[in-house]
Write a protein that holds these residues in place. Structure first.
Motif, PDB file in Angstrom:
ATOM      1  N   ILE A  52       0.814  -1.225   0.000  1.00  0.00           N
ATOM      2  CA  ILE A  52       0.000   0.000   0.000  1.00  0.00           C
ATOM      3  C   ILE A  52       0.847   1.275   0.000  1.00  0.00           C
ATOM      4  CG2 ILE A  52      -1.999  -1.116   1.060  1.00  0.00           C
ATOM      5  CD1 ILE A  52      -1.179   0.251   3.718  1.00  0.00           C
ATOM      6  N   TRP A  53       2.163   1.122  -0.077  1.00  0.00           N
ATOM      7  CA  TRP A  53       3.004   2.311  -0.190  1.00  0.00           C
ATOM      8  C   TRP A  53       2.707   2.993  -1.524  1.00  0.00           C
ATOM      9  CZ3 TRP A  53       8.405  -0.099   1.317  1.00  0.00           C
ATOM     10  CH2 TRP A  53       8.418  -0.370   2.690  1.00  0.00           C
ATOM     11  N   PRO A  54       2.629   4.312  -1.552  1.00  0.00           N
ATOM     12  CA  PRO A  54       2.284   5.014  -2.792  1.00  0.00           C
ATOM     13  C   PRO A  54       3.283   4.785  -3.930  1.00  0.00           C
ATOM     14  CG  PRO A  54       2.498   6.565  -0.944  1.00  0.00           C
ATOM     15  CD  PRO A  54       2.807   5.211  -0.431  1.00  0.00           C
ATOM     16  N   ASP A  55       4.538   4.541  -3.612  1.00  0.00           N
ATOM     17  CA  ASP A  55       5.537   4.375  -4.668  1.00  0.00           C
ATOM     18  C   ASP A  55       5.737   2.919  -5.096  1.00  0.00           C
ATOM     19  OD1 ASP A  55       6.653   3.806  -2.192  1.00  0.00           O
ATOM     20  OD2 ASP A  55       8.644   4.534  -2.738  1.00  0.00           O
ATOM     21  N   THR A  56       4.920   2.004  -4.584  1.00  0.00           N
ATOM     22  CA  THR A  56       5.031   0.602  -5.001  1.00  0.00           C
ATOM     23  C   THR A  56       4.384   0.446  -6.372  1.00  0.00           C
ATOM     24  OG1 THR A  56       4.981  -0.179  -2.717  1.00  0.00           O
ATOM     25  CG2 THR A  56       4.480  -1.786  -4.417  1.00  0.00           C
ATOM     26  N   TRP A  58       2.793  -1.231  -9.739  1.00  0.00           N
ATOM     27  CA  TRP A  58       1.771  -2.279  -9.872  1.00  0.00           C
ATOM     28  C   TRP A  58       2.375  -3.629 -10.212  1.00  0.00           C
ATOM     29  CZ3 TRP A  58       1.012  -4.976 -14.373  1.00  0.00           C
ATOM     30  CH2 TRP A  58       1.543  -4.432 -15.536  1.00  0.00           C
TER      31      TRP A  58
END
Length: 131
Positions: A52-56, A58
């Motif tokens: 759920i980290w924003p920079d992970t 897809w």
């Protein structure tokens, strides 16, 4: 994963058992995290929190699904080939000790991005902390 593929191609249940033991703790903690997240909205352990980290990206999220299907898949194949062998425990202990030592001495806990001064969390093979 490499040991698992090798074990499948060579029909080696000892190596297959060791491959599932090598990742058992980390992947079982994934089950706790995912169930906890579904029911409470929080990761209870934290091993899957990076999802759920924003920079992970897809693609990382898609490839991370192996944490959920690998043990049941390999466990099924292992059960059909006679079950977990005692020798697998020894092989797993030796392999994981070697991997931990190599990871601890060759991979830093974090890497600094020179462009924006952010840090990339590494912790390969849980060499620095359990999460």
């Amino acid at each position: 994963m490499i040991h698992c593929i090798q074990a499948l191609f060579t029909n080696n249940p000892i190596l297959l058992g060791a491959s599932i033991l090598n990742i058992a703790i980390d992947q079982i903690l994934w089950y706790f995290d995912c169930v906890g997240y579904v029911f409470t909205g929080k990761f209870k352990v934290g091993v899957a929190k990076y999802l759920i980290w924003p920079d992970t990206h897809w693609t990382s999220k898609i490839t991370a699904t192996h944490h959920l299907w690998f043990i049941p898949f390999v466990g099924y194949i292992l059960a059909r080939s006679g079950g977990l062998k005692f020798e697998s425990w020894y092989l797993s202990a030796i392999a994981m000790t070697c991997l931990w030592i190599v990871s601890r001495h060759t991979v830093p806990k974090t890497l600094k991005n020179k462009k924006d001064d952010t840090e990339l969390y590494m912790n390969v093979n849980l060499a620095y902390e359990l999460w």
